[in-house]
Design a protein around this motif. Structure first.
Motif, PDB file in Angstrom:
ATOM      1  N   LYS A  32       0.493  -1.456   0.010  1.00 30.82           N
ATOM      2  CA  LYS A  32      -0.050  -0.148  -0.090  1.00 30.82           C
ATOM      3  C   LYS A  32       0.997   1.404  -0.260  1.00 30.82           C
ATOM      4  O   LYS A  32       0.455   2.318  -0.616  1.00 30.82           O
ATOM      5  N   SER A  33       2.603   1.169   0.555  1.00 27.44           N
ATOM      6  CA  SER A  33       2.749   2.516   0.313  1.00 27.44           C
ATOM      7  C   SER A  33       3.257   2.784  -0.771  1.00 27.44           C
ATOM      8  O   SER A  33       4.501   3.385  -0.526  1.00 27.44           O
ATOM      9  N   ALA A  34       3.602   1.424  -1.959  1.00 30.46           N
ATOM     10  CA  ALA A  34       4.588   1.970  -3.233  1.00 30.46           C
ATOM     11  C   ALA A  34       3.499   3.329  -4.144  1.00 30.46           C
ATOM     12  O   ALA A  34       2.876   3.751  -3.421  1.00 30.46           O
ATOM     13  N   HIS A  35       4.724   4.220  -4.703  1.00 33.26           N
ATOM     14  CA  HIS A  35       4.152   5.027  -5.369  1.00 33.26           C
ATOM     15  C   HIS A  35       3.027   4.832  -6.062  1.00 33.26           C
ATOM     16  O   HIS A  35       3.231   3.379  -6.977  1.00 33.26           O
ATOM     17  N   GLU A 246      15.201   9.694   4.420  1.00 38.43           N
ATOM     18  CA  GLU A 246      14.148  10.597   4.762  1.00 38.43           C
ATOM     19  C   GLU A 246      13.320  10.350   5.970  1.00 38.43           C
ATOM     20  O   GLU A 246      13.521   9.401   6.416  1.00 38.43           O
ATOM     21  N   PHE A 247      12.035  10.804   6.148  1.00 31.34           N
ATOM     22  CA  PHE A 247      11.913  10.753   7.407  1.00 31.34           C
ATOM     23  C   PHE A 247       9.844  11.445   7.209  1.00 31.34           C
ATOM     24  O   PHE A 247      10.223  12.327   6.565  1.00 31.34           O
ATOM     25  N   ILE A 248       9.155  11.006   7.814  1.00 30.82           N
ATOM     26  CA  ILE A 248       7.756  11.308   7.811  1.00 30.82           C
ATOM     27  C   ILE A 248       7.413  12.166   9.224  1.00 30.82           C
ATOM     28  O   ILE A 248       7.465  11.781  10.085  1.00 30.82           O
ATOM     29  N   LEU A 249       7.110  13.604   9.077  1.00 25.61           N
ATOM     30  CA  LEU A 249       6.356  14.459  10.014  1.00 25.61           C
ATOM     31  C   LEU A 249       5.064  14.978  10.247  1.00 25.61           C
ATOM     32  O   LEU A 249       4.301  14.810   9.130  1.00 25.61           O
ATOM     33  N   SER A 280       1.646  14.679   1.941  1.00 29.43           N
ATOM     34  CA  SER A 280       0.710  13.965   1.725  1.00 29.43           C
ATOM     35  C   SER A 280       0.741  12.830   0.933  1.00 29.43           C
ATOM     36  O   SER A 280      -0.084  12.574   0.523  1.00 29.43           O
ATOM     37  N   TRP A 281       1.689  12.420   1.005  1.00 32.58           N
ATOM     38  CA  TRP A 281       2.463  11.509  -0.069  1.00 32.58           C
ATOM     39  C   TRP A 281       3.850  10.809   0.979  1.00 32.58           C
ATOM     40  O   TRP A 281       4.611  11.546   1.299  1.00 32.58           O
ATOM     41  N   PRO A 282       4.207   9.876   1.353  1.00 33.48           N
ATOM     42  CA  PRO A 282       3.159   8.260   1.119  1.00 33.48           C
ATOM     43  C   PRO A 282       1.798   8.410   1.856  1.00 33.48           C
ATOM     44  O   PRO A 282       0.802   7.823   2.041  1.00 33.48           O
ATOM     45  N   VAL A 283       1.636   9.301   2.768  1.00 26.55           N
ATOM     46  CA  VAL A 283       0.803   8.737   4.538  1.00 26.55           C
ATOM     47  C   VAL A 283      -0.159  10.378   4.259  1.00 26.55           C
ATOM     48  O   VAL A 283       1.056  12.148   3.854  1.00 26.55           O
TER      49      VAL A 283
END
Ligand code: PLP
Length: 402
Positions: A32-35, A246-249, A280-283
């Protein structure tokens, strides 16, 4: 671009399977996390997409993967995985995932978009990839967009080599002549005008320089995550607490606490002189930060300082010191026209709007050209300017300068 490599690689997988009399193998597993290009490429290559769930840590949900492999094993063609994942984590079970697919007759497509975290340190083939692409515009310095016809170079294991694309103007090696999947693009070697950029980058960096770039890309992401972690939630990390390149905030909690969303943070960053990171990507509703190796520590610090200052602005709303509708975040970005307007009736100063921290100074400020627009309206309504023909009557030079 990557998408073209994905298509070429999956087509090679398909040709390989067909040659073994396994043309019934058409199912492609994709986490589901794919581009979005992954499922699109699989569709174009004639495969059927089966989505695999992602667990709470952002990794492939291995029990769901096992169930899906079991369900589709007779028709399994491939899995498409991204390593490190788009969630910014080196998935520790990547070998296990690849083995499971191979044991069940499938091939592994490892999306190479995140090669910036691997070049010189590790090789996708070693942990199980059968084919991967290189996004030259991500890892190897060619321009993003506007670069003319892109190209998706791919690397394959030996067993897939006979099935690689051919072209009528290229003399194929005799071993490929009969088995090639055929022609997939008009230009046999892609865009020759931009390929020398990647070549020159690799030559100038050398093997040591490329390893160093990878290490610094990972270090920079971890440095920033560390500076921000007490103020923002870092959504996913590896088991040892580190992120990849990379990381997601996670800014979603501020919706409830301060009526602030990712777009508000992104727009306010413009006032601090920064282009927003991926939104808003990937989440959905989060910000994904990929500093790369290109920026020096002072620039990384300015970016972190800006996000910390913005966090304080959010706290001001949370704690009632600032209005939740009219505040520097909701009204961002502040253009020169907005700052110099005759009337100013906002609960914060013009100076604070435009120069919120000492390093944003009048001499060096990047001014946003327009203030906030209604993004969603714009996305949903096609606006056609449809200029009448007489616009074209004036000489070209006059039109260009007006
Ligand atoms: C960017 C990206 C792609 C698509 O690459 P393009 O070069 O834009 O076609 C595919 N997968 C991932 C994980 C990406 O980040």
């Amino acid at each position: 671009f990557g998408a073209q490599g994905e298509y070429a690689g999956l087509a090679a997988i398909k040709a390989y399977l067909n040659s073994k009399g396994e043309s019934h193998r058409t199912v492609c597993l994709i986490p589901k996390s794919a581009h979005g290009t992954n499922p699109a490429s699989a569709q174009m290559a004639g495969m059927k997409v089966q989505v695999v769930e992602v667990d709470k840590d952002g990794n492939i949900d291995v029990s769901h993967l096992k169930a899906m492999v079991d369900k589709h094993k007779a028709n399994l063609a491939a899995i498409m995985i991204t390593y490190p994942s788009t969630n910014g984590v080196f998935e520790e079970n990547v070998r296990e995932v690849c083995e499971l697919i191979h044991q069940n007759g499938g091939q592994v497509y490892l999306d190479g978009a995140n090669m910036n975290a691997q070049v010189g340190l590790c090789r996708p083939g070693d942990y199980g990839s059968d084919v991967s692409h290189l996004n030259l515009h991500k890892t190897f310095c060619i321009p993003h967009g506007g670069g003319g016809p892109g190209m998706g170079p791919i690397g394959v294991k030996l067993h897939l080599a006979p099935f690689l694309p051919s072209h009528p103007v290229v003399n194929m090696q005799s071993s490929n002549a009969g088995s090639s999947l055929g022609t997939i693009s008009a230009a046999p070697w892609g865009s020759s005008a931009i390929l020398p950029i990647s070549w020159a980058y690799i030559k100038m960096m050398g093997s040591k320089g490329l390893v160093h770039a990878t290490e610094v890309a990972i270090l920079n992401a971890n440095y920033m995550a560390k500076r921000l972690e007490n103020h923002y939630k870092i959504l996913f990390r590896g088991s040892k607490g580190f992120v990849a390149h990379e990381f997601i905030l996670d800014v979603r909690p501020f919706k409830k606490s301060a009526n602030i969303e990712a777009v508000d943070v992104a727009k306010r960053l413009q006032d601090y002189g920064f282009h927003a990171p991926t939104m808003s990507w990937p989440v959905a509703g989060t910000l994904m930060i990929e500093p790369t190796e290109s920026e020096d520590k002072a620039e990384l610090d300015r970016f972190c300082d800006s996000l910390l200052a913005i966090r304080q602005e959010i706290a001001d709303i949370e704690e009632g010191r600032m209005d939740s509708r009219v505040n520097p975040l909701k009204m961002a970005p502040h253009s020169l026209a907005c700052i110099t307007s005759t009337t100013w009736n906002r609960p914060y100063s013009r100076e604070y709007a435009a120069f919120p921290v000492p390093f944003v100074r009048p001499e060096t400020k990047f001014w946003p050209t327009i203030s906030r627009i209604d993004d969603i309206y714009g996305d949903q309504h096609l606006v056609c300017t449809c200029p009448p023909m007489d616009v074209y009557e004036s000489p070209y030079e006059e039109r260009a300068s007006s």
